[in-house]
Design an enzyme around this catalytic site. Structure first.
Site, PDB file in Angstrom:
ATOM      1  N   LYS A  22       5.147 -26.625  30.407  1.00 31.56           N
ATOM      2  CA  LYS A  22       6.517 -26.162  30.158  1.00 31.56           C
ATOM      3  C   LYS A  22       6.522 -25.613  28.744  1.00 31.56           C
ATOM      4  O   LYS A  22       5.717 -26.021  27.909  1.00 31.56           O
ATOM      5  CB  LYS A  22       7.507 -27.337  30.213  1.00 31.56           C
ATOM      6  N   SER A  23       7.420 -24.694  28.462  1.00 30.16           N
ATOM      7  CA  SER A  23       7.422 -24.134  27.110  1.00 30.16           C
ATOM      8  C   SER A  23       7.851 -25.190  26.096  1.00 30.16           C
ATOM      9  O   SER A  23       8.838 -25.894  26.291  1.00 30.16           O
ATOM     10  CB  SER A  23       8.363 -22.933  27.039  1.00 30.16           C
ATOM     11  N   ASN A  46      17.963 -21.407  37.933  1.00 31.16           N
ATOM     12  CA  ASN A  46      17.922 -22.509  36.972  1.00 31.16           C
ATOM     13  C   ASN A  46      18.344 -22.061  35.583  1.00 31.16           C
ATOM     14  O   ASN A  46      18.142 -20.915  35.185  1.00 31.16           O
ATOM     15  CB  ASN A  46      16.507 -23.137  36.931  1.00 31.16           C
ATOM     16  N   ASN A 102       6.030 -17.542  25.238  1.00 22.00           N
ATOM     17  CA  ASN A 102       7.187 -17.279  26.090  1.00 22.00           C
ATOM     18  C   ASN A 102       8.197 -16.463  25.299  1.00 22.00           C
ATOM     19  O   ASN A 102       8.901 -16.987  24.452  1.00 22.00           O
ATOM     20  CB  ASN A 102       7.779 -18.617  26.566  1.00 22.00           C
ATOM     21  N   CYS A 105      12.525 -16.165  28.143  1.00 20.11           N
ATOM     22  CA  CYS A 105      13.488 -17.064  28.771  1.00 20.11           C
ATOM     23  C   CYS A 105      14.857 -16.376  28.816  1.00 20.11           C
ATOM     24  O   CYS A 105      15.357 -15.906  27.791  1.00 20.11           O
ATOM     25  CB  CYS A 105      13.590 -18.370  27.990  1.00 20.11           C
ATOM     26  N   LYS A 140       4.093 -13.640  27.713  1.00 15.79           N
ATOM     27  CA  LYS A 140       4.853 -13.652  28.967  1.00 15.79           C
ATOM     28  C   LYS A 140       6.136 -12.843  28.817  1.00 15.79           C
ATOM     29  O   LYS A 140       6.947 -13.103  27.929  1.00 15.79           O
ATOM     30  CB  LYS A 140       5.181 -15.088  29.373  1.00 15.79           C
ATOM     31  N   THR A 168      11.868 -15.382  34.961  1.00  7.56           N
ATOM     32  CA  THR A 168      12.974 -15.305  35.928  1.00  7.56           C
ATOM     33  C   THR A 168      13.939 -14.154  35.607  1.00  7.56           C
ATOM     34  O   THR A 168      13.967 -13.648  34.497  1.00  7.56           O
ATOM     35  CB  THR A 168      13.768 -16.622  35.908  1.00  7.56           C
ATOM     36  N   GLY A 192      11.521 -17.485  42.756  1.00 10.02           N
ATOM     37  CA  GLY A 192      11.206 -17.699  44.169  1.00 10.02           C
ATOM     38  C   GLY A 192      11.097 -16.386  44.921  1.00 10.02           C
ATOM     39  O   GLY A 192      11.107 -15.301  44.335  1.00 10.02           O
TER      40      GLY A 192
HETATM   41  C1  LIG Z   1      12.848 -24.923  36.932  1.00  9.33           C
HETATM   42  C2  LIG Z   1      12.079 -23.843  36.243  1.00  9.33           C
HETATM   43  C3  LIG Z   1      11.654 -24.031  34.925  1.00  9.33           C
HETATM   44  C4  LIG Z   1      10.949 -23.034  34.255  1.00  9.33           C
HETATM   45  N1  LIG Z   1      10.532 -23.239  32.977  1.00  9.33           N
HETATM   46  C5  LIG Z   1       9.806 -22.279  32.322  1.00  9.33           C
HETATM   47  C6  LIG Z   1       9.318 -22.511  31.007  1.00  9.33           C
HETATM   48  O1  LIG Z   1       9.488 -23.577  30.407  1.00  9.33           O
HETATM   49  N2  LIG Z   1       8.628 -21.490  30.422  1.00  9.33           N
HETATM   50  C7  LIG Z   1       8.362 -20.295  31.041  1.00  9.33           C
HETATM   51  O2  LIG Z   1       7.728 -19.419  30.460  1.00  9.33           O
HETATM   52  N3  LIG Z   1       8.800 -20.077  32.305  1.00  9.33           N
HETATM   53  C8  LIG Z   1       9.508 -21.035  32.945  1.00  9.33           C
HETATM   54  N4  LIG Z   1       9.946 -20.814  34.235  1.00  9.33           N
HETATM   55  C9  LIG Z   1       9.654 -19.520  34.875  1.00  9.33           C
HETATM   56  C10 LIG Z   1       8.411 -19.598  35.761  1.00  9.33           C
HETATM   57  O3  LIG Z   1       7.276 -19.960  35.005  1.00  9.33           O
HETATM   58  C11 LIG Z   1       8.158 -18.270  36.477  1.00  9.33           C
HETATM   59  O4  LIG Z   1       7.886 -17.261  35.527  1.00  9.33           O
HETATM   60  C12 LIG Z   1       9.329 -17.831  37.332  1.00  9.33           C
HETATM   61  O5  LIG Z   1       9.978 -18.923  37.906  1.00  9.33           O
HETATM   62  C13 LIG Z   1       8.889 -16.886  38.452  1.00  9.33           C
HETATM   63  O6  LIG Z   1       7.891 -17.492  39.251  1.00  9.33           O
HETATM   64  P1  LIG Z   1       8.183 -18.303  40.606  1.00  9.33           P
HETATM   65  O7  LIG Z   1       9.015 -17.422  41.493  1.00  9.33           O
HETATM   66  O8  LIG Z   1       6.824 -18.625  41.153  1.00  9.33           O
HETATM   67  O9  LIG Z   1       8.933 -19.540  40.199  1.00  9.33           O
HETATM   68  C14 LIG Z   1      10.661 -21.802  34.921  1.00  9.33           C
HETATM   69  C15 LIG Z   1      11.071 -21.632  36.254  1.00  9.33           C
HETATM   70  C16 LIG Z   1      11.771 -22.617  36.918  1.00  9.33           C
HETATM   71  C17 LIG Z   1      12.205 -22.385  38.343  1.00  9.33           C
END
Ligand SMILES: Cc1cc2nc3c(=O)[nH]c(=O)nc-3n(C[C@H](O)[C@H](O)[C@H](O)COP(=O)(O)O)c2cc1C
Length: 279
Positions: A22-23, A46, A102, A105, A140, A168, A192
């Site tokens: 997690k970041s 989220n 990161n 966000c 990222k 996201t 997702g």
């Molecule tokens: C609950 C949640 C927490 C996340 N926390 C971080 C984070 O701390 N740092 C980060 O760079 N991306 C974070 N992301 C983004 C994911 O790493 C990813 O880039 C994004 O969800 C798209 O991929 P996915 O569709 O496989 O989830 C988070 C995503 C979710 C759903």
């Protein structure tokens, strides 16, 4: 999932090639009040607010893994060059294999997108971090940009070793009975399956315009999703929300599904499909 040494070990044991943390920031952050995560029709929304224990406590967690064979990519966020450099040096000291900056966000004010949409700042942070550590540095990026290629090129000019795309998408859900936003932060990040076509487009555009590897992420839940990302130009992939949909075994399942697809289509070598969709 709480991210401690045990959970990272569990994910690794279930077939992931590496774990992205997690970041982590310089100081502990509680994140936002609940609700911070809601399941929508085609994805997850989220706004966690970057909750994390702060680098010093997180280092203690990472130390517990020092005798394991887990590959760890340390993700960090900061609000300026100094914070990114400090965090990078601390992450390197705990022997992570690579860093992920990161800059994307969508819901934490002062962090993420506000940095990742400024080409000059992206280049400066990347280049200063690169000068202060020896491990590979990934940047990222956010899809919430008019021109993601320009920002990827800034990271490349700053000597990034790879680009990670995508974080996201800024999004919102309103409860029409309560007549109010569902998330406590109102606006969050959508992930997702629904965002996969956007991730594919970003990876395709970036990989056509930079010479460093691109790591694809966004909506991958099956081996065929992964293959699509490879064809768009990704050299590796990450899985986030997929764990929510298919459980922790998703890593092994997707590897198996990729292998089945490759055998069926008579490929022995994954690198043969990377970027094949580029015309
Ligand atoms: C609950 C949640 C927490 C996340 N926390 C971080 C984070 O701390 N740092 C980060 O760079 N991306 C974070 N992301 C983004 C994911 O790493 C990813 O880039 C994004 O969800 C798209 O991929 P996915 O569709 O496989 O989830 C988070 C995503 C979710 C759903």
């Amino acid at each position: 999932m709480d991210e401690d040494a045990g959970s990272m070990q569990r994910v690794f044991n279930s077939g992931a090639g590496a774990i992205v943390t997690k970041s982590i920031g310089l100081k502990p952050r509680d994140g936002y009040a609940n609700p911070t995560l809601v399941e929508l029709e085609h994805g997850l929304l989220n706004a966690m607010g970057l909750p994390n224990p702060g680098i010093d406590l997180f280092i203690d967690e990472l130390k517990k893994l020092k005798n394991s064979n887990i590959s760890i990519i340390g993700s960090i966020f900061g609000s300026n060059v100094y914070e990114f450099v400090k965090l990078s040096e601390k992450m390197q000291q705990c022997k992570v294999d690579a860093l992920e900056l990161n800059m994307s966000c969508p819901h934490a004010k002062g962090y993420g997108l506000e940095i990742g949409s400024d080409p000059k700042l992206v280049k400066e942070i990347t280049s200063k971090v690169k000068k202060s550590v020896e491990i590979p540095v990934f940047v990222k990026l956010s899809p919430n940009l008019t021109n993601i290629v320009e920002i990827a090129q800034s990271a490349e000019t700053g000597n990034a070793d790879a680009i990670v795309a995508i974080n996201t998408l800024k999004a919102m859900k309103i409860d029409i009975e309560l007549k109010m936003p569902v998330l406590s932060n109102k606006i969050g990040g959508y992930s997702g399956n629904a965002i996969k076509p956007i991730g594919i487009r970003c990876v395709y555009e970036i990989s056509k315009n930079v010479d460093i590897p691109v790591i694809g992420v966004g909506g991958i839940t099956t081996g065929e999703d992964a293959i699509e990302y490879f064809m768009a130009g990704a050299s590796a992939i990450q899985i986030g929300s997929g764990i929510y949909y298919r459980g922790i075994d998703i890593f092994k399942t997707i590897c198996d599904e990729i292998e089945i697809w490759m055998k069926k289509h008579r490929y022995n070598d994954l690198s043969a499909i990377i970027g094949v969709a580029h015309l």
